[in-house]
Structure formats: C-alpha cells, structure tokens
Motif scaffolding. Sequence first.
Motif, short mmCIF file in Angstrom:
data_model
loop_
_atom_site.label_atom_id
_atom_site.label_comp_id
_atom_site.label_asym_id
_atom_site.label_seq_id
_atom_site.Cartn_x
_atom_site.Cartn_y
_atom_site.Cartn_z
N HIS A 62 -20.77 -31.48 28.17
CA HIS A 62 -21.29 -31.26 29.53
C HIS A 62 -20.26 -30.61 30.46
O HIS A 62 -20.56 -30.39 31.65
CB HIS A 62 -21.76 -32.58 30.14
CG HIS A 62 -23.04 -33.10 29.55
ND1 HIS A 62 -24.21 -32.39 29.60
CD2 HIS A 62 -23.33 -34.25 28.89
CE1 HIS A 62 -25.17 -33.08 29.00
NE2 HIS A 62 -24.66 -34.20 28.57
N GLY A 63 -19.07 -30.35 29.97
CA GLY A 63 -18.04 -29.78 30.83
C GLY A 63 -17.45 -30.78 31.80
O GLY A 63 -16.92 -30.40 32.84
N GLN A 64 -17.52 -32.06 31.46
CA GLN A 64 -17.09 -33.12 32.37
C GLN A 64 -15.85 -33.86 31.90
O GLN A 64 -15.49 -34.88 32.48
CB GLN A 64 -18.24 -34.11 32.58
CG GLN A 64 -19.46 -33.48 33.25
CD GLN A 64 -20.66 -34.43 33.29
OE1 GLN A 64 -20.69 -35.46 32.62
NE2 GLN A 64 -21.66 -34.07 34.09
N HIS A 65 -15.22 -33.38 30.83
CA HIS A 65 -14.01 -34.05 30.36
C HIS A 65 -12.82 -33.49 31.13
O HIS A 65 -12.55 -32.29 31.08
CB HIS A 65 -13.82 -33.84 28.86
CG HIS A 65 -12.85 -34.79 28.24
ND1 HIS A 65 -11.50 -34.71 28.48
CD2 HIS A 65 -13.03 -35.85 27.41
CE1 HIS A 65 -10.88 -35.68 27.81
NE2 HIS A 65 -11.79 -36.39 27.16
N PRO A 66 -12.08 -34.35 31.86
CA PRO A 66 -11.03 -33.84 32.74
C PRO A 66 -9.83 -33.25 32.02
O PRO A 66 -9.04 -32.53 32.64
CB PRO A 66 -10.63 -35.08 33.55
CG PRO A 66 -10.98 -36.24 32.67
CD PRO A 66 -12.21 -35.82 31.94
N TYR A 67 -9.68 -33.53 30.72
CA TYR A 67 -8.47 -33.10 30.02
C TYR A 67 -8.76 -32.19 28.83
O TYR A 67 -7.97 -32.10 27.90
CB TYR A 67 -7.67 -34.33 29.55
CG TYR A 67 -7.35 -35.29 30.67
CD1 TYR A 67 -6.53 -34.91 31.73
CD2 TYR A 67 -7.88 -36.58 30.68
CE1 TYR A 67 -6.25 -35.78 32.76
CE2 TYR A 67 -7.59 -37.46 31.71
CZ TYR A 67 -6.78 -37.06 32.76
OH TYR A 67 -6.51 -37.92 33.79
N THR A 68 -9.91 -31.50 28.88
CA THR A 68 -10.27 -30.60 27.79
C THR A 68 -10.68 -29.25 28.36
O THR A 68 -11.48 -29.18 29.30
CB THR A 68 -11.43 -31.17 26.96
OG1 THR A 68 -11.04 -32.43 26.42
CG2 THR A 68 -11.77 -30.23 25.81
N GLY A 108 -9.37 -32.45 18.89
CA GLY A 108 -10.74 -32.28 19.36
C GLY A 108 -10.85 -32.21 20.87
O GLY A 108 -11.93 -31.95 21.40
N PHE A 109 -9.73 -32.43 21.55
CA PHE A 109 -9.73 -32.40 23.02
C PHE A 109 -8.62 -31.49 23.54
O PHE A 109 -8.88 -30.44 24.09
CB PHE A 109 -9.59 -33.82 23.58
CG PHE A 109 -10.72 -34.71 23.20
CD1 PHE A 109 -11.91 -34.70 23.91
CD2 PHE A 109 -10.63 -35.54 22.09
CE1 PHE A 109 -12.98 -35.50 23.54
CE2 PHE A 109 -11.68 -36.35 21.71
CZ PHE A 109 -12.86 -36.32 22.43
N GLN A 110 -7.37 -31.88 23.35
CA GLN A 110 -6.26 -31.06 23.83
C GLN A 110 -5.63 -30.22 22.72
O GLN A 110 -4.75 -29.42 22.98
CB GLN A 110 -5.16 -31.93 24.47
CG GLN A 110 -5.63 -32.71 25.68
CD GLN A 110 -6.33 -33.99 25.31
OE1 GLN A 110 -5.98 -34.65 24.33
NE2 GLN A 110 -7.32 -34.37 26.10
N THR A 111 -6.08 -30.45 21.49
CA THR A 111 -5.63 -29.65 20.35
C THR A 111 -6.76 -29.58 19.33
O THR A 111 -7.75 -30.29 19.46
CB THR A 111 -4.34 -30.25 19.75
OG1 THR A 111 -3.80 -29.35 18.78
CG2 THR A 111 -4.59 -31.60 19.12
N VAL A 124 -19.91 -38.29 16.37
CA VAL A 124 -19.95 -37.80 17.76
C VAL A 124 -19.83 -39.00 18.68
O VAL A 124 -20.58 -39.97 18.56
CB VAL A 124 -21.25 -37.03 18.05
CG1 VAL A 124 -21.26 -36.54 19.50
CG2 VAL A 124 -21.41 -35.86 17.08
N CYS A 125 -18.89 -38.95 19.62
CA CYS A 125 -18.69 -40.08 20.54
C CYS A 125 -18.92 -39.67 21.98
O CYS A 125 -19.16 -38.50 22.29
CB CYS A 125 -17.30 -40.69 20.34
SG CYS A 125 -16.02 -39.98 21.37
N GLY A 126 -18.83 -40.65 22.86
CA GLY A 126 -19.09 -40.40 24.28
C GLY A 126 -18.16 -39.37 24.89
O GLY A 126 -18.57 -38.57 25.74
N SER A 127 -16.90 -39.35 24.45
CA SER A 127 -15.96 -38.37 24.99
C SER A 127 -16.35 -36.96 24.57
O SER A 127 -16.19 -36.00 25.34
CB SER A 127 -14.54 -38.68 24.50
OG SER A 127 -14.10 -39.93 25.01
#
Length: 344
Positions: free
Chosen positions: A45-51, A110-113, A36-39
């Motif tokens: 928290h719903g704070q990733h701008p691209y996920t 894990g983010f956009q796919t 588990v990383c910071g991203s």
Amino acid sequence: MIQQVMTAPHKIEFNEVPVPEVKPGQVLVQIKRIGVCGSDIHVFHGQHPYTSYPVTQGHEVSGKVAALGENVTGVEVGQKVTIEPQVYCGECYPCTHGKYNLCENLKVMGFQTTGTASEYVAVDASKVTPLPDNMTYDEGAMIEPLAVAVHACRRPGDVKGMKVAVLGAGPIGILIAQTLKAFGAAEVMVTDVSDYRLELAKECGADYIYNTKNVDFGKAVVECFGADKADIIYDCAGNDITMNQAIQNARKGSVIILVAVYAGMANVDLAKLNDSELDLNTSMMYRHEDYVDAIRFVGEGKIQLKPLMSKHFAFKDYLAAYDYIENNRETTMKVLVDVDPSND
C-alpha cells in the motif's frame, strides 16, 4: 531465474536475472515457499515508512540448499532450510551486546535490502537455519513469524505457571498464545472482535476466548483469572483501544508487552500506567535462539501451524495473493506463495 520486484505500490513485475554466484561463506537456496505478512501489506500500500521502491520482497521463507560456497559447514546440499532475514552490522552497541535484532543499522530482507522472492537466493551461511526432514516447506515458511512469537514470550522471563491475556487474534496473537502454553503458561485468554479468529485461537489451544465487542475486557479478565487478574497482558493488536484496555485492567505492578506495530502516535493513559506501576515492555523481531525454539516446538507438536495457513498462490500470482488478502481480511491468516510448488 525469475525474480519478483514490486516497482511501486500495487505494482509487481517479474524479471529474468542470473542465478546469483555463490561466494565463499555463502549458501545458494532454492526457494520453495514465501509467506505474506502484515509488513508486506504495508509495502503493497506504500505505507511502510522504511521501504522504498523497487524492492524484491520475501522474508518468511523456506527452501532447499542447492549449492555451498567455500568454507561452509553445518549444512548440506539438499537440506531443507529457512533463512533469517536480518542484515546487521555486528559493530554497534546492540550487536556487540548480543542484541543484533536491535542493530543501529538493521536492514531486513524484503524491505531495506533484497528479499527472497526469487527462484534462487545466495545468503551468508550464518543466516541459514536447517529444518527437520519431516517438516514441510509450508511449515518452514512460518518459522519466521513463529520466531517473533517465541521472542515475545521470552521478554517477561519465565512464564511457567502464569495466567496471560493476549489482545488480538491475528497470526502473531494466535502464535503467541500457543507459544505461551509451550513455555508452560498455566492459562491463556485471547480477545478479538472477530468470532472467526477467536474460534481459530480456541482450535489452536487458547483456554478462553472473548469478543470484546460483546464483553467488557475488564470483566472478562476477572471472569477468567479471578480478582488477581492476569500476570501478563500482550497487545497484539496495536491500537489505542487495546492498549488502554490493557492499562486500565492490568493488575497493579504487572506487565504489559506491546508486540504489534502502532500505525501512528499513541493516545493512551500514561497516568494510569504510572499510578499502577505497570511495566510496559516491547518486543522486536527475534534472534537465532528463537528460531531454534520455534523449530523445536513445531517438532514436538506444541505449535499448530496448519490451521493458520489460509491459501496458496503460484509465484506469478503474487499480486493476486495481495488482492485475496484485501478482500478477505477477517478470515485470512497466512497466505503462502509457492515459488516452487514441489515438496522435493
């Protein structure tokens, strides 16, 4: 098989889905560990701008090859592997000029796919990197963040014999400090505002540690390296305080490299940056050669990963892993999720 899905911030479900079909050119990987990383925490928290949601997470990963698709060579069933999570187009300018980590259409698993938080994952063979037999799955799951550090340490060119300051003793900062030494840096100084993290950096090989709550950064640099200061300064904290510390105290004509991701717009002294003719550089993810060197450095004993492993959680306790990180921020480095706890 069971697959993790984050349906919304702070909400995780586990669904039963079919084991993916292995297509020609693909490898089926039985997932063992996920870091588990910071991203990931930003997504939590719903704070990733691209996920967006729902999303299956997991990009720091290790596993075992379970099956091979047609025409796959260079990897064998039963072999330990990690997965490079970048999905790039191969057609844009960066991709066609050897910089696919900067792909104009980059997606990250894990983010956009879809990520790797499943019992099995089918991926293109080009994304699978074999691990040595004597490397643990725990270590294998940390090759991805170590590759971030390796790439960052390549950015200024040859660091052999150089004196380097690293601002921020989180996982990436400590990995960068170790990687600088592995690449031949003469001396590495690490700063933070946490004594716990600084002591961990010292345990992992930092030559000097300073708590900048108690000691002025500029004085610390001169105390360590003399009047000529540092050859390179890495900002692994990513805030106005650390970036301004770097700009104000860098030797004229030297290099600052921003590795951390800024949470918002920066308010830093660009006039001083200009007046000192400083090179402000950045680093973004990694490429395959960074994975290769990361694995080599661990195998050679030049990088210590075990001191950075904070705690393990069972696959179904994914949410508890986030809660633990939230409640133990200062003392948590790397939390690992055991999708399959066995070492076989």
